[in-house]
Scaffold this motif. Structure first.
Motif, PDB file in Angstrom:
ATOM      1  N   LEU A 185       0.794  -1.406   0.047  1.00  0.00           N
ATOM      2  CA  LEU A 185       0.014   0.064  -0.147  1.00  0.00           C
ATOM      3  C   LEU A 185       0.855   1.252  -0.078  1.00  0.00           C
ATOM      4  CD1 LEU A 185      -3.106   0.810   0.420  1.00  0.00           C
ATOM      5  CD2 LEU A 185      -2.608   0.866   2.836  1.00  0.00           C
ATOM      6  N   LEU A 186       2.049   1.240   0.780  1.00  0.00           N
ATOM      7  CA  LEU A 186       2.698   2.474   0.955  1.00  0.00           C
ATOM      8  C   LEU A 186       3.549   2.914  -0.231  1.00  0.00           C
ATOM      9  CD1 LEU A 186       3.633   2.717   4.819  1.00  0.00           C
ATOM     10  CD2 LEU A 186       1.650   3.853   3.587  1.00  0.00           C
ATOM     11  N   LYS A 187       4.358   1.727  -0.855  1.00  0.00           N
ATOM     12  CA  LYS A 187       5.194   1.736  -1.797  1.00  0.00           C
ATOM     13  C   LYS A 187       4.604   2.424  -3.095  1.00  0.00           C
ATOM     14  CE  LYS A 187       8.720  -1.194  -4.034  1.00  0.00           C
ATOM     15  NZ  LYS A 187       8.700  -2.815  -4.314  1.00  0.00           N
ATOM     16  N   PRO A 188       3.252   2.177  -3.525  1.00  0.00           N
ATOM     17  CA  PRO A 188       3.035   2.823  -4.895  1.00  0.00           C
ATOM     18  C   PRO A 188       2.835   4.450  -4.366  1.00  0.00           C
ATOM     19  CG  PRO A 188       1.669   0.930  -4.475  1.00  0.00           C
ATOM     20  CD  PRO A 188       2.514   0.936  -3.289  1.00  0.00           C
ATOM     21  N   ALA A 189       2.195   4.747  -3.152  1.00  0.00           N
ATOM     22  CA  ALA A 189       1.905   5.952  -2.657  1.00  0.00           C
ATOM     23  C   ALA A 189       3.072   6.779  -2.751  1.00  0.00           C
ATOM     24  CB  ALA A 189       1.369   5.644  -1.235  1.00  0.00           C
ATOM     25  N   ALA A 190       4.304   6.293  -2.591  1.00  0.00           N
ATOM     26  CA  ALA A 190       5.469   7.157  -2.780  1.00  0.00           C
ATOM     27  C   ALA A 190       5.629   7.600  -4.075  1.00  0.00           C
ATOM     28  CB  ALA A 190       6.679   6.208  -2.145  1.00  0.00           C
ATOM     29  N   ASN A 191       4.838   6.827  -5.080  1.00  0.00           N
ATOM     30  CA  ASN A 191       5.096   7.429  -6.585  1.00  0.00           C
ATOM     31  C   ASN A 191       3.849   8.176  -7.049  1.00  0.00           C
ATOM     32  OD1 ASN A 191       7.358   5.830  -6.638  1.00  0.00           O
ATOM     33  ND2 ASN A 191       6.335   3.852  -7.276  1.00  0.00           N
ATOM     34  N   GLY A 192       2.970   8.382  -6.086  1.00  0.00           N
ATOM     35  CA  GLY A 192       1.763   9.152  -6.229  1.00  0.00           C
ATOM     36  C   GLY A 192       0.745   8.250  -6.830  1.00  0.00           C
ATOM     37  N   VAL A 193       0.805   6.894  -6.837  1.00  0.00           N
ATOM     38  CA  VAL A 193       0.025   5.978  -7.159  1.00  0.00           C
ATOM     39  C   VAL A 193      -0.728   5.429  -6.198  1.00  0.00           C
ATOM     40  CG1 VAL A 193      -0.533   3.984  -8.842  1.00  0.00           C
ATOM     41  CG2 VAL A 193       1.431   5.585  -9.437  1.00  0.00           C
TER      42      VAL A 193
END
Ligand code: AMP
Length: 204
Positions: A185-193
Motif C-alpha cells: 500500500l505504501l510503496k505505490p503511494a510514494a510514487n503518487g499512485v
C-alpha cells in the motif's frame, strides 16, 4: 514524511510501525514506549504517567504533545517519522497539524489496522504474559478499548475530513502477512499512485 499508524490496542501498530520505519529509514516514534522509558527512569513525567497508564487511561494532551514536539525536533527525525500511538485524541491531531505546519510538513498517510475485538483481547492477554506490561490485563483492556472508541476512533474521521489518505489494512495474520499488505500500500503511494484495491487493503 509523517505516517501515522492507527488502530485499537493490540492491533499490531507497534510491531508494524517498527518494520516500516526500518524499511523507510526513519525513526519509529512510539509515545507508549517513550512513556514506559520515563516510568522506568522515575522522571517527573513517568511518575505522572504511571498510574494513568496502568489503569488504561490516557495521559493529558498537553503533556503528550510536548513529548512528541521534543521527539520530532531531534536530528534523526529531520526526514520525518512513523508515529505509533499518537495522535490518540482529536486535540492531539490538531496540535500535530499545527506543529507540522510550522515546519512546512503534513501527515502524508494514515495506516489504520483493522482487527476484530475478540482477536485484540487474545493478543493483549498473550502480550501481558510474555512482556509483563501492567496495562495488558483484561480489566485495563476494557478501559483502553472504551477510551479508543470514545476518544481515539474520532481521529480517523478527523483525518478523512482533512483529506489525508487513510489506508485500511486487514491486521489479522502473521507479522509478515500484515507487513506485506502495508508495503504494497505504501510503496505505490510514494510514487503518487494509489493501490487501494490490493488484497487486504483499502482507502477510506
Ligand atoms: P501504547 O504503548 O501506545 O499502547 O501506550 C500505552 C499507554 O501510554 C496508553 O494506554 C496511555 O496511557 C499512554 N499513551 C501513549 N500514547 C498516548 C497518547 N498519544 N495520548 C495519551 N496517552 C498515551
Amino acid at each position: 514524511m509523517i505516517t501515522v499508524f492507527f488502530g485499537p490496542p493490540g492491533s499490531g501498530k507497534g510491531t508494524q510501525a517498527s518494520v516500516v520505519a526500518a524499511r523507510m529509514n526513519v525513526p519509529h516514534v512510539s509515545t507508549g514506549q517513550i512513556l514506559r522509558a520515563e516510568v522506568e527512569q522515575g522522571s517527573a513525567l513517568g511518575i505522572e504517567a504511571e498510574p494513568l497508564m496502568a489503569g488504561g487511561n490516557l495521559v493529558p494532551d498537553d503533556l503528550i504533545v510536548r513529548v512528541i514536539e521534543k521527539r520530532l525536533s531531534e536530528p534523526d527525525a529531520a526526514g520525518g517519522a512513523i508515529l505509533d500511538g499518537f495522535p490518540r485524541t482529536v486535540p492531539q491531531a490538531e496540535a500535530l497539524d499545527a506543529m507540522l505546519r510550522r515546519r512546512g510538513w503534513a501527515v502524508n498517510a494514515v495506516v489504520a489496522l483493522d482487527v476484530p475485538e475478540d482477536v485484540l483481547l487474545q493478543r493483549i492477554l498473550q502480550r501481558g504474559e510474555t512482556e509483563g506490561r501492567s496495562d495488558d490485563s483484561a480489566e485495563a483492556f476494557e478501559q483502553r478499548i472504551q477510551i479508543y472508541r470514545a476518544d481515539t476512533a474520532p481521529v480517523h474521521d478527523y483525518y478523512v475530513g482533512q483529506g489525508v489518505r487513510v489506508c485500511h489494512v486487514n491486521g489479522v495474520g502473521t507479522v509478515d502477512d500484515v507487513s506485506q499488505r502495508i508495503a504494497g500500500l505504501l510503496k505505490p503511494a510514494a510514487n503518487g499512485v494509489d493501490d487501494g484495491d490490493a488484497k487486504g487493503v483499502g482507502v477510506a
